[in-house]
Design a protein around this motif. Structure first.
Motif, PDB file in Angstrom:
ATOM      1  N   UNK A 188      26.914  23.409  -0.200  1.00  0.00           N
ATOM      2  CA  UNK A 188      26.010  22.316   0.154  1.00  0.00           C
ATOM      3  C   UNK A 188      25.874  22.159   1.662  1.00  0.00           C
ATOM      4  N   UNK A 189      24.660  21.836   2.109  1.00  0.00           N
ATOM      5  CA  UNK A 189      24.456  21.516   3.521  1.00  0.00           C
ATOM      6  C   UNK A 189      25.202  20.240   3.879  1.00  0.00           C
ATOM      7  N   UNK A 190      25.115  19.254   2.984  1.00  0.00           N
ATOM      8  CA  UNK A 190      25.834  17.999   3.163  1.00  0.00           C
ATOM      9  C   UNK A 190      26.606  17.713   1.874  1.00  0.00           C
ATOM     10  N   UNK A 191      27.897  18.052   1.839  1.00  0.00           N
ATOM     11  CA  UNK A 191      28.683  17.874   0.605  1.00  0.00           C
ATOM     12  C   UNK A 191      28.720  16.426   0.107  1.00  0.00           C
ATOM     13  N   UNK A 192      28.532  15.454   1.010  1.00  0.00           N
ATOM     14  CA  UNK A 192      28.552  14.053   0.591  1.00  0.00           C
ATOM     15  C   UNK A 192      27.255  13.644  -0.112  1.00  0.00           C
ATOM     16  N   UNK A 193      26.183  14.441   0.114  1.00  0.00           N
ATOM     17  CA  UNK A 193      24.914  14.191  -0.569  1.00  0.00           C
ATOM     18  C   UNK A 193      24.420  15.522  -1.145  1.00  0.00           C
ATOM     19  N   UNK A 194      25.073  15.978  -2.203  1.00  0.00           N
ATOM     20  CA  UNK A 194      24.810  17.332  -2.705  1.00  0.00           C
ATOM     21  C   UNK A 194      23.404  17.516  -3.262  1.00  0.00           C
ATOM     22  N   UNK A 195      22.838  18.650  -2.920  1.00  0.00           N
ATOM     23  CA  UNK A 195      21.507  19.018  -3.420  1.00  0.00           C
ATOM     24  C   UNK A 195      21.626  19.756  -4.756  1.00  0.00           C
ATOM     25  N   UNK A 196      22.651  20.598  -4.875  1.00  0.00           N
ATOM     26  CA  UNK A 196      22.797  21.437  -6.061  1.00  0.00           C
ATOM     27  C   UNK A 196      23.746  20.823  -7.095  1.00  0.00           C
ATOM     28  N   UNK A 197      24.993  20.631  -6.705  1.00  0.00           N
ATOM     29  CA  UNK A 197      26.039  20.244  -7.649  1.00  0.00           C
ATOM     30  C   UNK A 197      26.181  18.726  -7.642  1.00  0.00           C
ATOM     31  N   UNK A 198      25.486  18.076  -8.552  1.00  0.00           N
ATOM     32  CA  UNK A 198      25.411  16.623  -8.546  1.00  0.00           C
ATOM     33  C   UNK A 198      26.323  16.003  -9.606  1.00  0.00           C
ATOM     34  N   UNK A 199      26.883  14.863  -9.256  1.00  0.00           N
ATOM     35  CA  UNK A 199      27.717  14.107 -10.200  1.00  0.00           C
ATOM     36  C   UNK A 199      26.839  13.226 -11.073  1.00  0.00           C
ATOM     37  N   UNK A 200      27.067  13.291 -12.375  1.00  0.00           N
ATOM     38  CA  UNK A 200      26.420  12.367 -13.312  1.00  0.00           C
ATOM     39  C   UNK A 200      27.487  11.358 -13.698  1.00  0.00           C
ATOM     40  N   UNK A 201      27.386  10.192 -13.122  1.00  0.00           N
ATOM     41  CA  UNK A 201      28.458   9.200 -13.218  1.00  0.00           C
ATOM     42  C   UNK A 201      28.814   8.883 -14.680  1.00  0.00           C
ATOM     43  N   UNK A 202      30.103   8.925 -14.951  1.00  0.00           N
ATOM     44  CA  UNK A 202      30.583   8.594 -16.277  1.00  0.00           C
ATOM     45  C   UNK A 202      30.500   9.730 -17.288  1.00  0.00           C
ATOM     46  N   UNK A 203      29.887  10.842 -16.884  1.00  0.00           N
ATOM     47  CA  UNK A 203      29.712  11.958 -17.829  1.00  0.00           C
ATOM     48  C   UNK A 203      30.319  13.253 -17.287  1.00  0.00           C
ATOM     49  N   UNK A 204      29.783  13.692 -16.156  1.00  0.00           N
ATOM     50  CA  UNK A 204      30.241  14.966 -15.609  1.00  0.00           C
ATOM     51  C   UNK A 204      29.390  15.416 -14.447  1.00  0.00           C
ATOM     52  N   UNK A 205      28.771  16.601 -14.593  1.00  0.00           N
ATOM     53  CA  UNK A 205      28.027  17.191 -13.491  1.00  0.00           C
ATOM     54  C   UNK A 205      26.741  17.853 -13.980  1.00  0.00           C
ATOM     55  N   UNK A 206      25.860  18.099 -13.024  1.00  0.00           N
ATOM     56  CA  UNK A 206      24.609  18.798 -13.298  1.00  0.00           C
ATOM     57  C   UNK A 206      24.286  19.672 -12.103  1.00  0.00           C
ATOM     58  N   UNK A 207      23.900  20.923 -12.381  1.00  0.00           N
ATOM     59  CA  UNK A 207      23.564  21.846 -11.292  1.00  0.00           C
ATOM     60  C   UNK A 207      22.054  22.000 -11.220  1.00  0.00           C
ATOM     61  N   UNK A 208      21.478  21.558 -10.094  1.00  0.00           N
ATOM     62  CA  UNK A 208      20.039  21.673  -9.865  1.00  0.00           C
ATOM     63  C   UNK A 208      19.747  22.949  -9.073  1.00  0.00           C
TER      64      UNK A 208
END
Length: 228
Positions: free
Chosen positions: A207-227
């Motif tokens: 990620x360019x900015x790991x604190x605001x990920x473009x690819x590997x996103x957190x889905x709160x309460x569930x898990x993750x999603x890769x865009x």
């Protein structure tokens, strides 16, 4: 290429070593073994097993030191640490020095066999995976690396496995439980904190900015999603 039926067993408890070796041989694995940490590195580099079962507490040289030296000398196979030290902090430290996975003593032999069979299958399937592209990066699963701006970024074995799974499931919401089962490959005592630690490290690499990920996103309460 590491020999996918060969296991290096480094354990100073002769009774446990005998039991593990006997069971794995009966499952079709070839075993090379030693009870000495100082002998282990030379043995493993010579025999090239696909996985090392490594005791934490060894005479002369601790398992952590064996693992560090193996990685420093280019061994890229799996290193599974066998230990009674089950605290999360110990696990995080172990991943830092190159351990692929953990097996807490006492362990069930069926669990060990299932773990090795799964990792063998995963390694065979990984050989079939081709290069994947996302953003301005290429993922090279064979070499556990990402290519970005003609620069090679190294991935740990677990980071490589996590990214590979996301790239096979782009734009799908993946639960933490499914991800842990896929990446670690068996019912382990790995918890979400350990998984999240690996996600944080992977983000720092992609990620360019790991604190605001473009690819590997957190889905709160569930898990993750890769865009992608």
């Amino acid at each position: 290429m590491y020999k996918d039926n060969k296991v290096a067993l480094v354990e100073d408890d002769e009774n446990l070593r005998f039991l593990v070796a006997h069971r794995l041989k009966s499952e079709g694995y070839t075993i090379v073994e030693t009870g000495s940490g100082s002998e282990a590195v030379e043995l493993i580099l010579k025999e090239e097993p696909f996985v090392v079962l490594l005791d934490w507490m060894l005479p002369g040289m601790q398992g952590s030191e064996v693992c560090k030296e193996l990685r420093a000398k280019g061994y890229e196979g799996l290193v599974i640490m066998m230990t009674a030290k089950a605290q999360d902090l110990d696990k995080i430290d172990a991943y830092n020095f190159g351990v692929s996975d953990y097996l807490t003593k006492p362990f069930n032999m069926d669990v060990l066999v299932a773990m090795l069979d799964n990792k063998k299958k995963f390694a065979a399937n990984a050989d079939k995976h081709e290069i994947s592209k996302f953003g301005d990066m290429e993922h090279h699963p064979h070499t556990h690396s990402i290519l970005k701006d003609n620069k090679k970024i190294e991935l740990t074995i677990l980071e490589n496995r996590i990214l590979l799974y996301f790239l096979k499931n782009v734009n799908q919401v993946i639960s933490r439980e499914d991800l842990m089962m896929e990446v670690w490959g068996y019912n382990s005592d790995v918890n979400t904190r350990t998984l999240d630690m690996h996600i944080v490290r992977l983000r720092k690499k992609i990620e360019e900015n790991p604190d605001r990920p473009e690819f590997l996103q957190t889905i709160r309460g569930v898990g993750y999603k890769f865009n992608a």
